[in-house]
Design an enzyme around this catalytic site. Structure first.
Site, PDB file in Angstrom:
ATOM      1  N   HIS A 149     -20.263   4.547 -31.995  1.00 46.35           N
ATOM      2  CA  HIS A 149     -19.920   3.280 -32.660  1.00 46.35           C
ATOM      3  C   HIS A 149     -21.122   2.336 -32.612  1.00 46.35           C
ATOM      4  O   HIS A 149     -21.369   1.668 -31.617  1.00 46.35           O
ATOM      5  CB  HIS A 149     -18.718   2.651 -31.955  1.00 46.35           C
ATOM      6  CG  HIS A 149     -18.081   1.521 -32.726  1.00 46.35           C
ATOM      7  ND1 HIS A 149     -18.694   0.897 -33.796  1.00 46.35           N
ATOM      8  CD2 HIS A 149     -16.875   0.905 -32.574  1.00 46.35           C
ATOM      9  CE1 HIS A 149     -17.894  -0.054 -34.269  1.00 46.35           C
ATOM     10  NE2 HIS A 149     -16.780  -0.061 -33.543  1.00 46.35           N
ATOM     11  N   HIS A 152     -20.230  -3.251 -36.354  1.00 47.30           N
ATOM     12  CA  HIS A 152     -19.269  -4.361 -36.164  1.00 47.30           C
ATOM     13  C   HIS A 152     -19.577  -5.315 -35.016  1.00 47.30           C
ATOM     14  O   HIS A 152     -18.698  -6.050 -34.574  1.00 47.30           O
ATOM     15  CB  HIS A 152     -17.830  -3.807 -35.984  1.00 47.30           C
ATOM     16  CG  HIS A 152     -17.409  -2.887 -37.083  1.00 47.30           C
ATOM     17  ND1 HIS A 152     -16.316  -2.084 -37.005  1.00 47.30           N
ATOM     18  CD2 HIS A 152     -17.960  -2.641 -38.295  1.00 47.30           C
ATOM     19  CE1 HIS A 152     -16.195  -1.365 -38.123  1.00 47.30           C
ATOM     20  NE2 HIS A 152     -17.186  -1.697 -38.915  1.00 47.30           N
ATOM     21  N   TYR A 154     -20.619  -4.552 -31.851  1.00 44.26           N
ATOM     22  CA  TYR A 154     -20.465  -4.053 -30.467  1.00 44.26           C
ATOM     23  C   TYR A 154     -21.837  -3.634 -29.924  1.00 44.26           C
ATOM     24  O   TYR A 154     -22.856  -3.861 -30.576  1.00 44.26           O
ATOM     25  CB  TYR A 154     -19.417  -2.934 -30.439  1.00 44.26           C
ATOM     26  CG  TYR A 154     -18.059  -3.462 -30.848  1.00 44.26           C
ATOM     27  CD1 TYR A 154     -17.355  -4.331 -30.017  1.00 44.26           C
ATOM     28  CD2 TYR A 154     -17.521  -3.169 -32.094  1.00 44.26           C
ATOM     29  CE1 TYR A 154     -16.127  -4.855 -30.405  1.00 44.26           C
ATOM     30  CE2 TYR A 154     -16.290  -3.688 -32.497  1.00 44.26           C
ATOM     31  CZ  TYR A 154     -15.600  -4.537 -31.643  1.00 44.26           C
ATOM     32  OH  TYR A 154     -14.402  -5.067 -32.029  1.00 44.26           O
TER      33      TYR A 154
HETATM   34  C1  LIG Z   1      -6.248  -2.046 -36.421  1.00 41.53           C
HETATM   35  C2  LIG Z   1      -7.668  -1.689 -36.692  1.00 41.53           C
HETATM   36  C3  LIG Z   1      -8.485  -1.255 -35.648  1.00 41.53           C
HETATM   37  C4  LIG Z   1      -9.822  -0.893 -35.875  1.00 41.53           C
HETATM   38  N1  LIG Z   1     -10.582  -0.398 -34.833  1.00 41.53           N
HETATM   39  C5  LIG Z   1     -11.828   0.098 -35.078  1.00 41.53           C
HETATM   40  C6  LIG Z   1     -12.550   0.786 -34.085  1.00 41.53           C
HETATM   41  O1  LIG Z   1     -12.098   1.024 -32.950  1.00 41.53           O
HETATM   42  N2  LIG Z   1     -13.792   1.223 -34.404  1.00 41.53           N
HETATM   43  C7  LIG Z   1     -14.354   1.023 -35.631  1.00 41.53           C
HETATM   44  O2  LIG Z   1     -15.489   1.439 -35.877  1.00 41.53           O
HETATM   45  N3  LIG Z   1     -13.662   0.387 -36.601  1.00 41.53           N
HETATM   46  C8  LIG Z   1     -12.423  -0.045 -36.372  1.00 41.53           C
HETATM   47  N4  LIG Z   1     -11.687  -0.609 -37.393  1.00 41.53           N
HETATM   48  C9  LIG Z   1     -12.246  -0.624 -38.768  1.00 41.53           C
HETATM   49  C10 LIG Z   1     -11.780   0.621 -39.541  1.00 41.53           C
HETATM   50  O3  LIG Z   1     -12.322   1.804 -39.014  1.00 41.53           O
HETATM   51  C11 LIG Z   1     -12.162   0.557 -41.033  1.00 41.53           C
HETATM   52  O4  LIG Z   1     -13.557   0.555 -41.155  1.00 41.53           O
HETATM   53  C12 LIG Z   1     -11.597  -0.676 -41.728  1.00 41.53           C
HETATM   54  O5  LIG Z   1     -10.220  -0.826 -41.422  1.00 41.53           O
HETATM   55  C13 LIG Z   1     -11.780  -0.590 -43.239  1.00 41.53           C
HETATM   56  O6  LIG Z   1     -11.073   0.506 -43.765  1.00 41.53           O
HETATM   57  P1  LIG Z   1      -9.667   0.251 -44.566  1.00 41.53           P
HETATM   58  O7  LIG Z   1      -9.982  -0.777 -45.583  1.00 41.53           O
HETATM   59  O8  LIG Z   1      -9.360   1.610 -45.150  1.00 41.53           O
HETATM   60  O9  LIG Z   1      -8.671  -0.205 -43.575  1.00 41.53           O
HETATM   61  C14 LIG Z   1     -10.355  -0.992 -37.177  1.00 41.53           C
HETATM   62  C15 LIG Z   1      -9.534  -1.438 -38.225  1.00 41.53           C
HETATM   63  C16 LIG Z   1      -8.213  -1.760 -37.995  1.00 41.53           C
HETATM   64  C17 LIG Z   1      -7.352  -2.191 -39.160  1.00 41.53           C
END
Ligand SMILES: Cc1cc2nc3c(=O)[nH]c(=O)nc-3n(C[C@H](O)[C@H](O)[C@H](O)COP(=O)(O)O)c2cc1C
Length: 346
Positions: A149, A152, A154
């Site tokens: 990762h 975002h 981190y």
């Molecule tokens: C509830 C939730 C938790 C997430 N946790 C992570 C995470 O642990 N690691 C990460 O790289 N992105 C995380 N994301 C981002 C998602 O991996 C993804 O990039 C983002 O939701 C956009 O995709 P979508 O539009 O299909 O939801 C999270 C998103 C959501 C909604």
């Protein structure tokens, strides 16, 4: 919704070395805080198994943290170290494989509590080693690869970003020097897992605390930024954006994943609002849902091989059978992404 005839490109197999996926769909990593004391239980295994049974090509797990004092500040986020947690993960792998799926853990460090400028070189070396220890554990447990990762805001991204990295040693100073930490992590993981075990690196321009942040402003800068990461041993880049259809730079339709693929020659994963009409920031800021959207804009990009794989986040949270329903044209049966559907099906 898109006609099933045109969806063939989404359901073509993908092979990279020993990684063989039955189709191009990827479950995006999503934190869920359901692992008491850091240990993923049988409910976690069942959660991933449901997605594998319904045809997801590759599952990227929720972020799971390395063994370091600062690596987690959230309750019930799974560990990726220690016998109990790793036994839990072994069960997850076995359930997913049993259902015909493929799975990689997203290895995570949430970031420096103070800031990365305060870490000594010795501390950094220790953290790098812990990433490598987790990578080795992933291989030992039978995972199909790892995802680091680096997005975002981190830890890895804190080193990438000028606002959070003012170091004056080899870890800072220019956008290229700011890749040093990530490159060291990738190299250490590569040494730990050998040449054939897939390493995916997730990167993003945007940060959780600043959606408009940019690591680089031009394609030329992006090229220079990516080079040390490729040399360190990244196999696949997972290019996180909130809206997959947005061009990354002026003068071209290529999105972030498109540019990264073009500049590195490496396969890429795109992500961001696939199958949904609202982006993830609406969920994070207001907790609201999003409606279903057509895949019409996605398919030509996939057919043109702008990117190789397509990650789906919230739509797969709401509906574990999203992939099989899309494949079979059962779009009227899709469970919409609402705060309620997430609560019940998480
Ligand atoms: C509830 C939730 C938790 C997430 N946790 C992570 C995470 O642990 N690691 C990460 O790289 N992105 C995380 N994301 C981002 C998602 O991996 C993804 O990039 C983002 O939701 C956009 O995709 P979508 O539009 O299909 O939801 C999270 C998103 C959501 C909604």
């Amino acid at each position: 919704m898109t006609n099933t005839q045109t969806l063939q490109s989404l359901f073509r197999p993908f092979t990279l070395g020993k990684l063989s996926l039955s189709n191009r769909t990827v479950m995006a990593p999503m934190t869920r805080q359901k692992s008491p004391n850091g240990v993923p239980g049988s409910d976690v295994a069942a959660y991933y198994r449901r997605r594998a049974e319904n045809g997801v090509g590759l599952i990227v797990t929720e972020g799971t943290v390395i063994n370091h004092a600062d690596s987690s500040n959230q309750k019930d986020v799974p560990y990726f170290y220690g016998e109990e947690a790793l036994n839990g993960w072994a069960n997850v792998v076995s359930e997913v494989h049993d259902a015909g799926g493929k799975i990689v853990p997203q290895i995570w460090h949430m970031g420096a509590r103070g800031n990365v400028n305060e870490y000594t070189e010795e501390e950094i070396a220790h953290i790098v080693q812990e990433f490598a220890n987790s990578a080795a554990a992933a291989k030992r447990l039978g995972f199909d690869g790892i995802e680091l990762h680096g997005a975002h805001g981190y830890l890895i991204d804190q080193f990438f970003w000028e606002k959070t990295n003012q170091r004056t040693d080899r870890y800072g100073g220019s956008f290229i020097a700011r890749t040093t930490f990530a490159a060291e992590v990738v190299k250490a993981c590569r040494e730990a897992v050998g040449p054939e075990f897939p390493i995916i690196l997730r990167i993003s321009q945007w940060k959780g605390i600043d959606y408009s942040a940019k690591l680089v402003g031009t394609a030329e800068e992006l090229k220079q930024f990516l080079e040390p990461l490729v040399n360190a041993g990244v196999d696949i880049f997972h290019c996180s954006t909130r809206r997959f259809w947005e061009p990354e730079f002026e003068g071209s339709e290529l999105n972030f994943a498109g540019w990264v693929k073009q500049l590195t020659g490496k396969p890429t994963i795109t992500v961001g609002s696939i199958g949904l009409d609202g982006d993830v920031s609406t969920f994070f800021t207001t907790g609201s849902g999003s409606g279903n959207a057509s895949l019409d804009g996605l398919i030509p990009k996939l057919e043109n091989q702008e990117f190789d794989l397509v990650a789906i986040g919230r739509a797969l949270l709401a509906d574990p059978a999203w992939v099989s329903k899309i494949r079979e044209g059962r779009v009227e049966e899709l469970i919409p992404f609402t705060p309620q559907s997430v609560q019940t099906l998480y």
